[in-house]
Write an enzyme that holds these catalytic residues in place. Structure first.
Site, PDB file in Angstrom:
ATOM      1  N   GLN A  51       5.905 -10.308   2.335  1.00 19.80           N
ATOM      2  CA  GLN A  51       5.861  -8.939   2.824  1.00 19.80           C
ATOM      3  C   GLN A  51       7.017  -8.142   2.219  1.00 19.80           C
ATOM      4  OE1 GLN A  51       4.574  -7.693   7.058  1.00 19.80           O
ATOM      5  NE2 GLN A  51       6.737  -8.152   7.222  1.00 19.80           N
ATOM      6  N   ASN A  95       8.139   1.498   0.576  1.00 19.07           N
ATOM      7  CA  ASN A  95       8.178   0.383  -0.363  1.00 19.07           C
ATOM      8  C   ASN A  95       9.020   0.661  -1.602  1.00 19.07           C
ATOM      9  OD1 ASN A  95       6.520  -1.741   0.847  1.00 19.07           O
ATOM     10  ND2 ASN A  95       4.839  -0.275   0.675  1.00 19.07           N
ATOM     11  N   ARG A 122       0.840  -1.202   0.000  1.00 21.53           N
ATOM     12  CA  ARG A 122       0.000   0.000   0.000  1.00 21.53           C
ATOM     13  C   ARG A 122       0.872   1.249   0.000  1.00 21.53           C
ATOM     14  NH1 ARG A 122      -2.931   3.004   3.834  1.00 21.53           N
ATOM     15  NH2 ARG A 122      -1.885   1.907   5.533  1.00 21.53           N
ATOM     16  N   ARG A 174      12.534 -24.309  35.145  1.00 22.99           N
ATOM     17  CA  ARG A 174      13.802 -23.780  34.678  1.00 22.99           C
ATOM     18  C   ARG A 174      13.624 -23.271  33.249  1.00 22.99           C
ATOM     19  NH1 ARG A 174      18.337 -28.009  34.832  1.00 22.99           N
ATOM     20  NH2 ARG A 174      16.775 -29.111  33.577  1.00 22.99           N
ATOM     21  N   ARG A 193      -5.222  -1.299  -6.803  1.00 17.45           N
ATOM     22  CA  ARG A 193      -6.148  -1.802  -5.792  1.00 17.45           C
ATOM     23  C   ARG A 193      -7.319  -0.838  -5.573  1.00 17.45           C
ATOM     24  NH1 ARG A 193      -3.626  -2.756   0.023  1.00 17.45           N
ATOM     25  NH2 ARG A 193      -2.008  -3.714  -1.298  1.00 17.45           N
TER      26      ARG A 193
END
Length: 238
Positions: A109, A23, A13, A166, A73
């Site tokens: 990603q 990006n 985006r 532990r 988009r």
């Protein structure tokens, strides 16, 4: 026998608040998103690399790096409130309408530039029978050891256990690093409606240094340092 393809999706985006323009910000000689695209293109198991973005500058950078950007988009999927799963489902459904049969979707990603093509290939082999494989890294903190929660009385207590075990006997815990998600097609459709944890999830473990997720300038600079240390400044990588 399966007849559908395994494809990669990359969701990028344009409206980043933590680091505007991240990006397509230059990282080791290329736009940040180009590193993820190169890693996907170098993975022989992937039949296509598709980018979903609302930003024409990102689209241009993605196409220049070799990815396919079928459309910009829709606005309703590009808000701060829009979930990622509906974005991926929207892309996959669009490709299916074009006659492309898809069995698996590897969502990558773009803000995780330190993964390698070999990580994608390895994640594709993890968790046979799992509906989803997610990349994780060993967590810095452990709910059995040093993660605490505050109760109604204002006091803090361990999130899990009573602190008697532990540390070396405690179960390993992992953090999602966001780098790689390998979806079975039907699981993606289900999760887009009911959420990620509504499907069976298996882990693919990555080292911490590969698990940096860039959100701020400090993240970006740290990732640049790690890239230079492990790969050499500006070294081309798939």
């Amino acid at each position: 026998m399966s007849t559908g393809r395994t494809i990669a999706t990359i969701c990028a985006r344009g409206g980043s608040k933590g680091l505007p323009g991240k990006n397509i910000r230059e990282f080791a000689g290329r736009p940040l998103i180009a590193h993820t695209i190169a890693q996907a293109l170098a993975c022989e198991a992937l039949a296509g690399v598709y980018v979903s973005t609302d930003d024409e500058r990102i689209a241009q950078a993605a196409r220049a790096a070799g990815a396919t950007v079928p459309y910009l988009r829709p606005a309703e999927l590009a808000t701060d409130q829009a979930g990622k799963l509906p974005v991926i489902e929207h892309m996959v459904a669009h490709l299916e309408q074009q006659g492309i049969a898809i069995d698996r979707i590897v969502d990558l990603q773009p803000t995780s530039p330190l993964r390698e093509s070999s990580d994608i290939a390895a994640a594709l082999k993890e968790g046979p029978g799992a509906q989803l494989v997610v990349s994780v890294t060993e967590a810095h903190d452990n709910p059995y050891f040093n993660l605490v929660e505050q109760g109604a009385d204002g006091l803090v207590r361990l999130s899990k256990g009573n602190g008697a075990a532990r540390r070396q006997d405690l179960p390993a815990v992992y953090a999602l690093n966001g780098s790689i998600y390998v979806w079975q097609r039907a699981a993606l459709a289900h999760a887009a409606m009911h959420g990620l944890w509504s499907v069976g999830v298996a882990p693919y473990v990555m080292p911490r240094w590969k698990s940096v997720d860039i959100d701020t300038l400090e993240d970006f600079e740290y990732a640049e340092w790690l890239h230079a240390r492990h790969f050499g400044q500006g070294a081309p990588r798939g």
